[in-house]
Design a protein around this motif. Structure first.
Motif, PDB file in Angstrom:
ATOM      1  N   VAL A 108       0.862  -1.177   0.000  1.00 51.10           N
ATOM      2  CA  VAL A 108       0.000   0.000   0.000  1.00 51.10           C
ATOM      3  C   VAL A 108       0.900   1.229   0.000  1.00 51.10           C
ATOM      4  N   ASP A 109       0.447   2.297  -0.629  1.00 53.69           N
ATOM      5  CA  ASP A 109       1.273   3.490  -0.771  1.00 53.69           C
ATOM      6  C   ASP A 109       1.508   4.168   0.575  1.00 53.69           C
ATOM      7  N   ILE A 110       2.451   5.106   0.582  1.00 55.79           N
ATOM      8  CA  ILE A 110       2.881   5.782   1.805  1.00 55.79           C
ATOM      9  C   ILE A 110       2.461   7.250   1.802  1.00 55.79           C
ATOM     10  N   GLU A 111       2.498   7.852   2.975  1.00 59.99           N
ATOM     11  CA  GLU A 111       2.283   9.293   3.105  1.00 59.99           C
ATOM     12  C   GLU A 111       3.529  10.029   2.624  1.00 59.99           C
ATOM     13  N   ALA A 112       3.335  11.170   1.994  1.00 63.53           N
ATOM     14  CA  ALA A 112       4.471  11.915   1.467  1.00 63.53           C
ATOM     15  C   ALA A 112       5.338  12.476   2.585  1.00 63.53           C
ATOM     16  N   GLN A 288      17.773   7.824  14.396  1.00 64.73           N
ATOM     17  CA  GLN A 288      18.447   6.688  13.775  1.00 64.73           C
ATOM     18  C   GLN A 288      19.128   7.078  12.468  1.00 64.73           C
ATOM     19  N   TYR A 289      18.419   7.802  11.603  1.00 64.17           N
ATOM     20  CA  TYR A 289      18.981   8.221  10.323  1.00 64.17           C
ATOM     21  C   TYR A 289      18.673   9.687  10.078  1.00 64.17           C
ATOM     22  N   TYR A 290      19.552  10.331   9.282  1.00 66.08           N
ATOM     23  CA  TYR A 290      19.277  11.697   8.834  1.00 66.08           C
ATOM     24  C   TYR A 290      19.047  11.635   7.331  1.00 66.08           C
ATOM     25  N   CYS A 291      17.804  11.828   6.936  1.00 65.90           N
ATOM     26  CA  CYS A 291      17.421  11.595   5.544  1.00 65.90           C
ATOM     27  C   CYS A 291      17.029  12.883   4.845  1.00 65.90           C
ATOM     28  N   LEU A 292      17.819  13.286   3.850  1.00 66.26           N
ATOM     29  CA  LEU A 292      17.447  14.371   2.946  1.00 66.26           C
ATOM     30  C   LEU A 292      16.463  13.864   1.908  1.00 66.26           C
ATOM     31  N   ARG A 293      15.704  14.796   1.346  1.00 65.46           N
ATOM     32  CA  ARG A 293      14.941  14.497   0.141  1.00 65.46           C
ATOM     33  C   ARG A 293      15.279  15.562  -0.888  1.00 65.46           C
ATOM     34  N   ILE A 294      15.642  15.101  -2.081  1.00 63.59           N
ATOM     35  CA  ILE A 294      16.126  16.013  -3.124  1.00 63.59           C
ATOM     36  C   ILE A 294      15.174  15.938  -4.308  1.00 63.59           C
ATOM     37  N   ASP A 295      14.541  17.053  -4.601  1.00 63.74           N
ATOM     38  CA  ASP A 295      13.575  17.150  -5.688  1.00 63.74           C
ATOM     39  C   ASP A 295      14.334  17.389  -6.989  1.00 63.74           C
ATOM     40  N   ALA A 345       5.279   6.409  -3.011  1.00 63.71           N
ATOM     41  CA  ALA A 345       6.452   5.602  -2.648  1.00 63.71           C
ATOM     42  C   ALA A 345       7.508   5.662  -3.744  1.00 63.71           C
ATOM     43  N   ASN A 346       7.090   5.582  -5.006  1.00 62.79           N
ATOM     44  CA  ASN A 346       8.055   5.650  -6.098  1.00 62.79           C
ATOM     45  C   ASN A 346       8.720   7.015  -6.169  1.00 62.79           C
ATOM     46  N   ARG A 347       7.964   8.074  -5.938  1.00 62.58           N
ATOM     47  CA  ARG A 347       8.561   9.412  -5.954  1.00 62.58           C
ATOM     48  C   ARG A 347       9.553   9.592  -4.807  1.00 62.58           C
ATOM     49  N   VAL A 348       9.154   9.172  -3.606  1.00 63.76           N
ATOM     50  CA  VAL A 348      10.026   9.317  -2.441  1.00 63.76           C
ATOM     51  C   VAL A 348      11.294   8.486  -2.608  1.00 63.76           C
ATOM     52  N   ASP A 350      12.924   7.905  -5.138  1.00 66.05           N
ATOM     53  CA  ASP A 350      13.845   8.585  -6.051  1.00 66.05           C
ATOM     54  C   ASP A 350      14.450   9.848  -5.445  1.00 66.05           C
ATOM     55  N   GLN A 351      14.021  10.206  -4.226  1.00 63.71           N
ATOM     56  CA  GLN A 351      14.458  11.460  -3.615  1.00 63.71           C
ATOM     57  C   GLN A 351      15.366  11.282  -2.412  1.00 63.71           C
ATOM     58  N   VAL A 352      15.246  10.172  -1.684  1.00 66.25           N
ATOM     59  CA  VAL A 352      15.857  10.065  -0.357  1.00 66.25           C
ATOM     60  C   VAL A 352      17.364   9.808  -0.422  1.00 66.25           C
ATOM     61  N   LEU A 353      18.066  10.441   0.497  1.00 63.41           N
ATOM     62  CA  LEU A 353      19.508  10.221   0.650  1.00 63.41           C
ATOM     63  C   LEU A 353      19.858  10.387   2.121  1.00 63.41           C
ATOM     64  N   CYS A 354      20.277   9.291   2.762  1.00 62.69           N
ATOM     65  CA  CYS A 354      20.651   9.320   4.172  1.00 62.69           C
ATOM     66  C   CYS A 354      22.130   9.680   4.294  1.00 62.69           C
ATOM     67  N   LEU A 355      22.401  10.731   5.045  1.00 61.69           N
ATOM     68  CA  LEU A 355      23.767  11.205   5.223  1.00 61.69           C
ATOM     69  C   LEU A 355      24.438  10.501   6.404  1.00 61.69           C
ATOM     70  N   PRO A 356      25.780  10.501   6.450  1.00 66.51           N
ATOM     71  CA  PRO A 356      26.477   9.964   7.624  1.00 66.51           C
ATOM     72  C   PRO A 356      25.947  10.609   8.906  1.00 66.51           C
TER      73      PRO A 356
END
Length: 381
Positions: A108-112, A288-295, A345-348, A350-356
């Motif tokens: 099932v899809d996710i919340e943005a 736990q993680y630091y997650c950027l999202r890049i449009d 979910a597919n859009r997210v 393609d955007q997420v990047l977890c930094l150190p």
């Protein structure tokens, strides 16, 4: 053009395990050697369960040798069958534990915003074969636990949570494990709190805890009775000893990560197309993680281009969770995996990047990473 940042001398990975003082760990090992108990719920195991209540709440805690086996045991203990609704935006273990039990994961899809299961999409996926909802608190972001509980009650479904990222997460002051029938926590070396490998299930139901204890020890009740079909998924004393050395290290580690989050947010929030997480709450967030999202439609540099460019500077971020589980070979052909069913979910993904993101990186390390990202975005270095 500004001076090009220099690469880190050693690889900087997305996380780094906390390592205890060797002398402290040795003292625990000496205690194990003295009593000669290596497994089957020995003194270290018992003490770690007791100590973890400070972080996981007052529920009943069952320790396991890893988080995947913990989740598998919970699925069995809850007698789940048929279909279980879950998210495609998670680690492979989440749908795998269902498939290993012959259960069909229904994506099932996710919340943005939260990147967790979208409750408004759940009911349309429920069939007469649905037995449960398996939510994932992604990056420690809590699912909409109230909405999921209401849906489960209306349809007489069980609720199981994958809280691998959610050590210390709270909702309205309540520990995350107080919601649903049970919650799994991972104690893998990549996690905030770890036992090298390990995990736990926390439940408010004492009968469910007793059933999991039975199932994780082959279904054995005594030396002549095997009551159920179980597996061997017990946490051993060496794992528990490591956990006891680290349980008090969680709070200072969280404080150090909070400082890193401040650096990342201050330095990166104004880059075009970059979306940084909200400022964490030390009393409620897992960190736990630091997650950027890049449009990619706004940023001069795509997520994948930045991911690859950072490697040239010895910085190894991670694209959690790309690709989606629904794209994996075992699941791609299922009806619920179709891209049109999972647009968010597919859009997210393609955007997420977890930094150190670990305390030993320090503010200076986080500043260097931000300098590098800024140079990549600004100067295409």
């Amino acid at each position: 053009m500004s001076a090009q940042p220099r690469p880190f001398e050693e690889p900087v990975y997305v996380t780094r395990p906390i390592i205890p003082d060797l002398a402290a760990f040795t003292r625990h090992l000496e205690a194990i050697w003295d009593c000669a108990i290596l497994s089957n719920g020995g003194p270290q195991h018992i003490e770690l369960e007791r100590r973890l209540h400070d972080h996981l709440g007052d529920g009943h805690i069952a320790l396991f040798n890893n988080g995947t086996n913990a989740l598998m045991t919970a699925v069995k203990a809850l007698d789940l069958t048929g279909e279980v609704i879950t998210t495609p935006f998670t680690f492979a273990a989440t749908p795998h534990v269902l498939s290993w039990h012959g259960i069909e994961p229904v994506f099932v899809d996710i919340e943005a915003h939260s990147m967790t299961l979208d409750p408004t999409r759940i009911e349309a996926a429920i069939t007469e074969r649905t037995s449960a909802i398996l939510g994932v608190h992604v990056y420690g972001n809590p699912c909409d636990v109230d909405a999921i509980e209401q849906i489960a009650r209306r349809h007489n479904l069980r609720v199981l949570y994958d809280g691998a990222h959610a050590f210390g997460t709270k909702v309205r002051g309540r520990p995350i494990a107080s919601f649903g029938d049970a919650t799994m926590f991972s104690f893998h070396a990549t996690k905030l709190f770890h036992t090298a490998e390990g995990g736990a299930i926390v439940t408010e139901d004492p009968a469910l805890r007793r059933r999991m204890d039975l199932l994780k020890n082959f279904g054995i009740t005594d030396e002549v009775t095997v009551q159920a079909v179980g597996i061997n998924s017990k946490m051993n004393e060496l794992q528990a000893a490591l956990g006891l050395c680290l349980v008090d290290a969680v709070r200072p580690e969280r404080e150090r990560r909070f400082a890193l989050a401040e650096v990342y947010a201050d330095r990166l929030r104004d880059l075009p197309g970059f979306h940084v997480p909200e400022t964490p709450d030390l009393q409620a967030d897992s960190l736990q993680y630091y997650c950027l999202r890049i449009d990619r439609d706004v940023s001069p540099v795509s997520r994948d281009a930045l991911y690859e460019a950072l490697k040239r500077f010895n910085i190894f971020a991670r694209r959690y969770f790309y690709p989606l589980c629904s794209d994996y070979v075992p699941y791609a052909a299922r009806p619920s995996s179709r891209r049109e069913n999972l647009p968010v979910a597919n859009r997210v993904a393609d955007q997420v990047l977890c930094l150190p993101y670990y305390g030993a990186l320090g503010r200076d390390g986080a500043e260097r990473i931000c300098d590098t990202i800024s140079a990549i975005v600004r100067d295409r270095v």
